[in-house]
Motif scaffolding. Structure first.
Motif: not given
Length: 425
Positions: A390-398
């Motif tokens: 899964i590539p980095f995505d800021p929507a997944l962080k918090a």
């Protein structure tokens, strides 16, 4: 639609090259590189020209795949236009009738003094195209149109995407369950649960439950929408007999779960405000809850806790038909996932089977963690059935977990994860 008002572009295609004549009458050559499709390149450049001109352009192409007629817009949309009508066949004359009669051919039953209708000269209709065997369209309408007209073939990525979508849209007889497991906290179990549930519900039509099977402050409820009622797994357990009765209605379950309005799945929450001692479940209680879930849902996705010795954790594994093991791009979370696989292989035969057929999900924790991700992917290769990144995505962080909030690469990757998870159900 009339195209007389739109400037015309004419392209003659020969192999991987073409001669393109612009609306001003000037011609130039266009050549495709080995990784390009010449027809797609022509359409793309025509769209650029339409955007610059501020008006759609009529595009006529000819070559080894026939003549095609389009209206190309500046935003990339492509509209297929009908080919120019052919001249109608001439009606037979009396002279031709007499000539046919002299050669012994029947003229027909045309009444004397009446012009023939020409029905006998209607050409044979073209061969009918079967729509049953037609290739399914790709997701993008413009790309699908070009593919159907022979202008481009689906890329390997588009074919994979289409296959994943078909897989996650399937239904099975009976309830299936997927457990998302890793004994370490903060490795993406809740995120993985929500994304798999969203993909399966959006493509398969709902009836998907994400169950927070956690003794210790599960966060699935915090990162998803709250429904009409403030209910948790304890409330559902108290109402189990009623929900399993013959008189229960399918909508009765709505009082105890939290529906996700856009992603279309339901969440069965734990209570993160209570201590673990106040919300532990016995194996018997878990089995009752599972009977309720199986009655109202076709798929159950478990967001598991971190205590692998808890009765509810072990019973969850016993009820699961597939394991998904998430890890971040950190040595500690990957090691925890690997140790869990070792423990399952030694537990019993069924657990060993689940371990061998597990899907490992490696989420890029930071934009720069490419090298560490590859090392972890390589480490799990051959140990499990599939490893998906899964590539980095800021929507997944918090914050709230919403499938639509993700960037396109992350959405595609989660579609791949969900397809891998249900491939053997």
């Amino acid at each position: 639609m009339t195209t007389a008002l739109y400037p015309r572009v004419i392209a003659t295609v020969t192999g991987t090259a073409a001669t393109v004549t612009n609306p001003d009458g000037r011609s130039h050559a266009v050549a495709a590189t080995p990784d390009q499709d010449i027809r797609q390149l022509i359409v793309s450049r025509t769209a650029d020209a339409a955007r610059t001109a501020g008006t759609p352009l009529e595009l006529i192409t000819s070559g080894d795949r026939g003549v095609h007629h389009f209206l190309v817009y500046g935003d990339g949309d492509v509209e297929a236009l009908p080919a120019p009508e052919t001249e109608p066949a001439p009606l037979p004359t009396r002279a031709s009738e007499r000539a046919s009669s002299q050669h012994g051919e029947e003229v027909g039953n045309t009444a004397q003094g009446r012009e023939p209708t020409g029905l006998d000269s209607v050409p044979e209709p073209p061969a009918r195209v079967s729509f049953i065997t037609a290739t399914a369209p790709v997701s993008d309408p413009a790309t699908g149109l070009l593919a159907r007209l022979g202008f481009m073939r689906p890329s390997p990525t588009q074919i994979a995407q289409r296959n994943w979508e078909a897989t996650v849209s399937k239904h099975w007889a009976g309830c299936r369950s997927i457990a998302v497991v890793n004994g370490k906290g903060g490795v993406g179990k809740t995120m993985t649960t929500a994304m798999i549930a969203a993909v399966l519900a959006r493509h398969g039509g709902g009836n998907v439950l994400a169950w927070d099977n956690n003794d210790t402050r599960g966060t699935l409820g915090w990162r998803t929408e709250q429904g009409t009622y403030d209910a948790t797994v304890r409330d559902l357990l108290a109402a189990a007999d009623q929900l399993l009765s013959p008189d229960a209605a399918i909508s009765d379950i709505s009082r105890y779960v939290h529906h996700q309005s856009i992603d279309r799945y339901d969440v069965l929450r734990s209570n993160p405000e209570l201590l673990a001692t106040d919300q532990r479940l016995t194996q018997t209680e878990f089995d009752v809850l599972m009977r309720v879930a199986a009655r109202y849902y076709r798929l159950v996705i478990f967001d598991s806790g971190n205590d692998e010795s808890a009765e509810r954790w072990l019973r969850m594994v016993d009820h699961s038909t597939q394991l998904v093991i998430p890890t971040l791009t950190s040595p500690e979370s990957a090691e925890s996932a690997s140790l869990l696989l070792d423990a399952l292989r030694q537990r019993d035969e069924r657990s060993a089977y689940l371990a061998a057929h597990a899907v490992v999900v490696v989420t890029q924790a930071e934009p720069s963690a490419h090298r560490e991700m590859q090392r972890i992917v390589d480490g799990f290769a051959g140990q499990v059935r599939a490893v998906v990144r899964i590539p980095f995505d800021p929507a997944l962080k918090a914050g709230a977990l919403r499938y639509d909030a993700l960037r396109t690469p992350a959405r595609s990757a989660w579609l791949h994860v969900a397809a891998a998870a249900v491939a053997e159900l």
